[in-house]
Design a protein around this motif. Structure first.
Motif, PDB file in Angstrom:
ATOM      1  N   LEU A 225      29.808  43.041   8.004  1.00  0.00           N
ATOM      2  CA  LEU A 225      28.974  44.244   7.991  1.00  0.00           C
ATOM      3  C   LEU A 225      28.559  44.633   6.578  1.00  0.00           C
ATOM      4  O   LEU A 225      27.417  45.024   6.337  1.00  0.00           O
ATOM      5  CB  LEU A 225      29.712  45.412   8.648  1.00  0.00           C
ATOM      6  CG  LEU A 225      29.861  45.344  10.160  1.00  0.00           C
ATOM      7  CD1 LEU A 225      30.740  46.485  10.656  1.00  0.00           C
ATOM      8  CD2 LEU A 225      28.513  45.389  10.843  1.00  0.00           C
ATOM      9  N   LEU A 226      29.479  44.555   5.619  1.00  0.00           N
ATOM     10  CA  LEU A 226      29.168  44.942   4.247  1.00  0.00           C
ATOM     11  C   LEU A 226      28.333  43.903   3.515  1.00  0.00           C
ATOM     12  O   LEU A 226      27.471  44.246   2.709  1.00  0.00           O
ATOM     13  CB  LEU A 226      30.460  45.200   3.465  1.00  0.00           C
ATOM     14  CG  LEU A 226      31.258  46.424   3.891  1.00  0.00           C
ATOM     15  CD1 LEU A 226      32.552  46.501   3.109  1.00  0.00           C
ATOM     16  CD2 LEU A 226      30.448  47.695   3.707  1.00  0.00           C
TER      17      LEU A 226
ATOM     18  N   GLN B 225      23.501  38.139   1.117  1.00  0.00           N
ATOM     19  CA  GLN B 225      24.666  37.999   0.245  1.00  0.00           C
ATOM     20  C   GLN B 225      24.391  37.143  -0.988  1.00  0.00           C
ATOM     21  O   GLN B 225      23.739  36.111  -0.912  1.00  0.00           O
ATOM     22  CB  GLN B 225      25.816  37.400   1.040  1.00  0.00           C
ATOM     23  CG  GLN B 225      27.139  37.455   0.356  1.00  0.00           C
ATOM     24  CD  GLN B 225      28.243  37.009   1.283  1.00  0.00           C
ATOM     25  OE1 GLN B 225      28.091  36.038   2.007  1.00  0.00           O
ATOM     26  NE2 GLN B 225      29.350  37.703   1.267  1.00  0.00           N
ATOM     27  N   ILE B 226      24.946  37.611  -2.124  1.00  0.00           N
ATOM     28  CA  ILE B 226      24.939  36.843  -3.368  1.00  0.00           C
ATOM     29  C   ILE B 226      26.331  36.945  -3.989  1.00  0.00           C
ATOM     30  O   ILE B 226      26.959  37.996  -3.939  1.00  0.00           O
ATOM     31  CB  ILE B 226      23.872  37.329  -4.370  1.00  0.00           C
ATOM     32  CG1 ILE B 226      23.915  36.467  -5.646  1.00  0.00           C
ATOM     33  CG2 ILE B 226      24.012  38.793  -4.681  1.00  0.00           C
ATOM     34  CD1 ILE B 226      22.772  36.702  -6.606  1.00  0.00           C
TER      35      ILE B 226
ATOM     36  N   ILE C 214      37.401  40.530   8.673  1.00  0.00           N
ATOM     37  CA  ILE C 214      36.252  39.631   8.821  1.00  0.00           C
ATOM     38  C   ILE C 214      35.023  40.407   9.265  1.00  0.00           C
ATOM     39  O   ILE C 214      33.920  40.222   8.737  1.00  0.00           O
ATOM     40  CB  ILE C 214      36.587  38.490   9.809  1.00  0.00           C
ATOM     41  CG1 ILE C 214      37.623  37.552   9.184  1.00  0.00           C
ATOM     42  CG2 ILE C 214      35.332  37.713  10.199  1.00  0.00           C
ATOM     43  CD1 ILE C 214      38.231  36.562  10.150  1.00  0.00           C
ATOM     44  N   LEU C 215      35.207  41.314  10.209  1.00  0.00           N
ATOM     45  CA  LEU C 215      34.102  42.143  10.679  1.00  0.00           C
ATOM     46  C   LEU C 215      33.561  43.025   9.560  1.00  0.00           C
ATOM     47  O   LEU C 215      32.346  43.158   9.382  1.00  0.00           O
ATOM     48  CB  LEU C 215      34.553  43.004  11.865  1.00  0.00           C
ATOM     49  CG  LEU C 215      33.513  43.918  12.487  1.00  0.00           C
ATOM     50  CD1 LEU C 215      32.357  43.104  13.060  1.00  0.00           C
ATOM     51  CD2 LEU C 215      34.143  44.760  13.580  1.00  0.00           C
ATOM     52  N   GLU C 216      34.460  43.612   8.785  1.00  0.00           N
ATOM     53  CA  GLU C 216      34.060  44.457   7.668  1.00  0.00           C
ATOM     54  C   GLU C 216      33.265  43.653   6.639  1.00  0.00           C
ATOM     55  O   GLU C 216      32.240  44.114   6.136  1.00  0.00           O
ATOM     56  CB  GLU C 216      35.297  45.075   7.015  1.00  0.00           C
ATOM     57  CG  GLU C 216      34.988  45.988   5.862  1.00  0.00           C
ATOM     58  CD  GLU C 216      36.244  46.552   5.227  1.00  0.00           C
ATOM     59  OE1 GLU C 216      36.143  47.623   4.617  1.00  0.00           O
ATOM     60  OE2 GLU C 216      37.321  45.918   5.330  1.00  0.00           O
TER      61      GLU C 216
ATOM     62  N   ASN D 103      24.758  42.452  -2.190  1.00  0.00           N
ATOM     63  CA  ASN D 103      23.626  42.226  -1.305  1.00  0.00           C
ATOM     64  C   ASN D 103      22.326  42.352  -2.075  1.00  0.00           C
ATOM     65  O   ASN D 103      22.192  43.203  -2.948  1.00  0.00           O
ATOM     66  CB  ASN D 103      23.620  43.261  -0.168  1.00  0.00           C
ATOM     67  CG  ASN D 103      24.839  43.162   0.704  1.00  0.00           C
ATOM     68  OD1 ASN D 103      25.351  42.086   0.944  1.00  0.00           O
ATOM     69  ND2 ASN D 103      25.317  44.286   1.180  1.00  0.00           N
ATOM     70  N   LEU D 104      21.370  41.508  -1.728  1.00  0.00           N
ATOM     71  CA  LEU D 104      20.025  41.566  -2.300  1.00  0.00           C
ATOM     72  C   LEU D 104      18.995  41.347  -1.200  1.00  0.00           C
ATOM     73  O   LEU D 104      19.244  40.595  -0.249  1.00  0.00           O
ATOM     74  CB  LEU D 104      19.823  40.459  -3.342  1.00  0.00           C
ATOM     75  CG  LEU D 104      20.482  40.612  -4.696  1.00  0.00           C
ATOM     76  CD1 LEU D 104      20.190  39.380  -5.547  1.00  0.00           C
ATOM     77  CD2 LEU D 104      19.969  41.844  -5.404  1.00  0.00           C
ATOM     78  N   LYS D 105      17.844  41.963  -1.362  1.00  0.00           N
ATOM     79  CA  LYS D 105      16.724  41.711  -0.454  1.00  0.00           C
ATOM     80  C   LYS D 105      16.180  40.326  -0.747  1.00  0.00           C
ATOM     81  O   LYS D 105      16.349  39.783  -1.847  1.00  0.00           O
ATOM     82  CB  LYS D 105      15.617  42.734  -0.682  1.00  0.00           C
ATOM     83  CG  LYS D 105      15.995  44.139  -0.355  1.00  0.00           C
ATOM     84  CD  LYS D 105      14.798  45.040  -0.640  1.00  0.00           C
ATOM     85  CE  LYS D 105      15.205  46.489  -0.620  1.00  0.00           C
ATOM     86  NZ  LYS D 105      14.087  47.370  -1.012  1.00  0.00           N
TER      87      LYS D 105
END
Length: 186
Positions: A66-67, A73-74, A61-63, A125-127
């Motif tokens: 963090l990732l 998130q998308i 869950i932590l990973e 991930n996206l900005k």
């Protein structure tokens, strides 16, 4: 000299017999203690095993956090509705003209999608800001020809998680497959 050898051999035999008798009389007590120790060790191992499993879950869950933080998130999913006019072979996904995912389907995976399954095609991930999603579906039409269907979907990424479903649907009016895009913000 022979007498000393006989004496030692007799005393060694006596010591050996005494040792055996002690071992036999003490063995039930030692066996009981050993079985208690073994059951105690077994329960400790089970406790340690459950703690390791819980730590592994927490670490996963932590990973994930963090990732793939929720603010960037998308996730993109693929689903198929019916499949009479288009038999899915592969899909290619681009975000902002960058290849991010692709998938080549087997017969079994295709059947699972046609029966209502949903596939997670991409997670990343996206900005925040404006982005362009492009999906290219390759497959075979009703006449057996290889064709491609594509969709461009502009979207805005905010601080929330965004989920996009690419749904390949049969269109009864045009006798071909169309792609619809559904977007959810969590």
């Amino acid at each position: 000299m022979k007498r000393t050898q006989q004496f030692f051999s007799l005393s060694q035999r006596a010591l050996y017999a005494l040792f055996l008798s002690l071992c036999i009389s003490v063995s039930p007590v030692v066996a009981a203690d050993a079985s208690q120790a073994q059951s105690s060790i077994g329960s400790e191992l089970e406790d340690i095993k459950s703690q390791v499993i819980q730590l592994n879950r927490d670490l996963f869950i932590l990973e994930e956090d963090l990732l793939f933080p929720a603010s960037t998130q998308i996730a993109v999913f693929v689903s198929v509705d019916v499949g009479r006019f288009f038999t899915l072979d592969s899909v290619e996904l681009k975000i902002n003209n960058q290849d991010v995912a692709g998938f080549l389907y087997t017969q079994r995976q295709r059947r699972a999608l046609e029966k209502g399954g949903i596939q997670k095609l991409y997670m990343g991930n996206l900005k925040t800001g404006q982005h362009q999603l492009t999906a290219i579906f390759t497959g075979i039409d009703a006449e057996g020809r290889t064709i491609q269907r594509a969709v461009n979907h502009p979207f805005e990424k905010t601080d929330e998680t965004i989920m996009v479903e690419l749904k390949l649907e049969d269109s009864e009016s045009s006798y071909r497959a169309d792609i619809s895009v559904e977007e959810w913000v969590l």
